[in-house]
Design an enzyme around this catalytic site. Structure first.
Site, PDB file in Angstrom:
ATOM      1  N   ARG A   1      -0.229 -57.160  64.561  1.00 54.43           N
ATOM      2  CA  ARG A   1       0.590 -58.263  64.067  1.00 54.43           C
ATOM      3  C   ARG A   1       1.659 -57.701  63.135  1.00 54.43           C
ATOM      4  NH1 ARG A   1      -1.382 -60.511  67.665  1.00 54.43           N
ATOM      5  NH2 ARG A   1      -2.555 -62.475  67.744  1.00 54.43           N
TER       6      ARG A   1
ATOM      7  N   GLU B   1      10.092 -62.126  64.440  1.00 50.12           N
ATOM      8  CA  GLU B   1      10.352 -61.934  65.870  1.00 50.12           C
ATOM      9  C   GLU B   1      11.072 -63.151  66.443  1.00 50.12           C
ATOM     10  OE1 GLU B   1       6.708 -60.957  67.855  1.00 50.12           O
ATOM     11  OE2 GLU B   1       6.409 -59.114  66.725  1.00 50.12           O
TER      12      GLU B   1
ATOM     13  N   HIS C   1       7.036 -56.593  71.551  1.00 52.46           N
ATOM     14  CA  HIS C   1       5.777 -57.355  71.586  1.00 52.46           C
ATOM     15  C   HIS C   1       5.268 -57.485  73.030  1.00 52.46           C
ATOM     16  CE1 HIS C   1       3.348 -60.414  69.049  1.00 52.46           C
ATOM     17  NE2 HIS C   1       2.585 -59.864  69.974  1.00 52.46           N
TER      18      HIS C   1
END
Length: 534
Positions: A238, A267, A285
């Site tokens: 994370r 993000e 990601h």
């Protein structure tokens, strides 16, 4: 609350592209419709008649969308994260939210290993140089993983998978996770250490923690000052757990060798100083971005939708629970989950054994669901996985925790009482009890580690155990006031005059770690614990 459809087949709205196997798994009992979830107007129009909504990450399911969904019963996210779903608004609307908590664990573990290898061997800059017509073998001399020490920060499901894969590379695996017992880690060939030891001993480090107030910024300037200059750091868990500014400075100044990153504090992230550095390999990601993970996610949520629309228990629901559960038992489910989270905060480690004690009239019914709710709460704040009714017992088993459900129809002081009682590694015991009171079934904490209390389990709680002396409660109030933290409720209990005492606090905002430490020091508390039930 959702209203019943006056038609035979419930409508399942698929708002993003899912695998054909997902539609097949839904079966013929539903009317399948499609829309572009990223097209706001199209979504709001299509969702009006839907009983279930299936999304991935591009569809924003917020209060506006939920308000437009007159018949919606369940929102299913074909993936792990729920950043695009307003779970609180869904809960308030009586809409179940489900996801696929284990669908991507293999994919995420494999990407972490890929980033580690790429960073160690300078794959990204060497590739870019070669495409630019430059043959720079000497410049991009790398480092082997073989016989090096890798530190796994967080030994949950993904951390375990990474440890297994890196063991196969001939690496010495150490790990930091205060909620895993040393014996369990040893069975996997992993040596548990404290965080400082991991920082100083590791040649490679991979982060696999959940993002919580306690883990944000866990790897920052102070921690990076302790590592080897040859360290390769990977974060595919994370964003925000590794302080990006501190990481940039350490890389720029040569205090660590390289980093592999798949996640970022904000993000989407397309402009970061980290991207300017040759010793950083970064991906957008991609942890769950494999065909296998997407198919697993689609199949998992299809099963959950079928369960939800047939009124059965949905193990992967993250908010409200459906199922064949007695009406008298249902109100105890969220209370028991909260008791589990309080238990974990009080224990500070995983218990060797846990008894879930249920007393009173509800023992006339099947209360097995309360054992599952307790385990779900106990593990929610200590593993990186999404904890569900399916994986909670497995998490306990993996950590060597014996769990027992104890039922007794006799409850002298309360109509019904739920107690979680556990034994820790040093032989000490932790307990917390709760009940529901009044016609509105309001939740109350009524016992903490043997002390009688009467406190609503609100979002932010704290518990301090200390020697009973005058002025200590006032000191706590002054410190919280100076920190701008408002007390919503306070209970003081003691075992004897001048003996041990407990102050239990309900506050309006989370208590920072330094403020909690100040209170502990000021009143000479033997323990100080905070828990955030948000």
């Amino acid at each position: 609350m959702p209203v019943a459809r006056p038609v035979d087949r419930p409508v399942v709205l698929i708002a993003e592209e899912l695998s054909p196997a997902t539609v097949e798994a839904l079966g013929p009992d539903f009317e399948i419709r499609h829309c572009d979830g990223a097209d706001r107007a199209a979504l709001l129009a299509a969702i009006a008649d839907a009983d279930a909504l299936l999304v991935r990450s591009a569809t924003k399911v917020d209060a506006e969308a939920l308000a437009a969904a007159r018949r919606l019963q369940v929102v299913a996210r074909a993936g792990v994260g729920l950043d695009n779903v307003d779970v609180r608004a869904a809960t308030q609307s009586g809409v179940m939210v489900v996801n696929a908590p284990t669908s991507n664990i293999v994919s995420a573990a494999e990407l972490a290993v890929a980033l580690m290898l790429a960073a160690a061997r300078h794959v990204s800059p060497a590739h870019a140089a070669l495409k630019n017509g430059e043959w720079k073998r000497a410049r991009y001399t790398g480092t082997e993983l073989y016989e090096k020490t890798v530190g796994i920060v967080g030994l949950g499901r993904i951390g375990v998978l990474v440890a297994q894969r890196l063991s196969a590379f001939g690496m010495n695996v150490i790990a930091y996770d205060p909620y895993v017992q040393a014996g369990r880690a040893a069975q996997m060939g992993v040596r548990l250490v404290d965080l400082d030891t991991l920082l100083t001993d590791a040649d490679f480090m991979s982060v696999h923690l959940p993002k919580t107030p306690e883990t944000i910024g866990l790897i920052g300037t102070e921690q990076l000052a302790k590592v080897k200059p040859s360290l390769v750091l990977v974060n595919a868990a994370r964003g925000g757990i590794v302080d990006e500014a501190a990481l940039y400075a350490a890389l720029k100044e040569g205090r660590i060798a390289a980093a592999g990153l798949d996640v970022f504090a904000q993000e989407p992230c397309t402009d970061s100083p980290l991207f300017e550095l040759e010793n950083v390999v970064a991906t957008p990601h991609l942890g769950a971005s494999t065909e296998e993970a997407q198919e697993k996610a689609g199949l998992a949520v299809a099963r959950s939708v079928r369960l939800a629309l047939s009124g059965e228990l949905v193990p992967d629901a993250v908010n409200v629970q459906g199922g064949l559960i007695a009406e008298d038992v249902r109100p105890g489910i969220p209370l028991t989950e909260k008791l589990g989270r309080v238990f974990t905060a009080l224990a500070g480690e995983v218990a060797l054994s846990i008894d879930v004690e249920v007393r009173g009239e509800i023992t006339d019914y099947d209360v097995k669901v309360l054992e599952l709710a307790a385990l779900k709460g106990i593990f929610t704040d200590i593993v990186e996985d999404q904890v569900s009714y399916v994986n909670a017992p497995l998490l306990a088993s993996e950590r060597g925790t014996a769990v027992r459900l104890v039922c007794d129809p006799e409850s002298p002081d309360h109509r019904n009482l739920i107690t979680l009682r556990g034994t820790l590694a040093d032989g000490s015991q932790v307990s917390v009890s709760g009940t529901l009171i009044g016609i509105n079934q309001r939740e109350r904490l009524v016992e903490v580690n043997g002390f009688d209390v009467d406190l609503e389990p609100t979002e932010h709680l704290a518990f301090l155990t200390y020697g009973d002396r005058p002025g200590r409660v006032g000191t706590v109030g002054v410190i919280l006031g100076d920190a701008g933290i408002n007390i919503a409720g306070m209970q003081v209990s003691r075992d004897a005059k001048g003996g041990r005492a407990l102050v239990a606090l309900s506050v309006d905002t989370a208590i920072p770690a330094d403020v909690l430490a100040d209170m502990q020091h000021a009143i000479e508390a033997v323990s100080a614990r905070a828990v955030n039930l948000v």
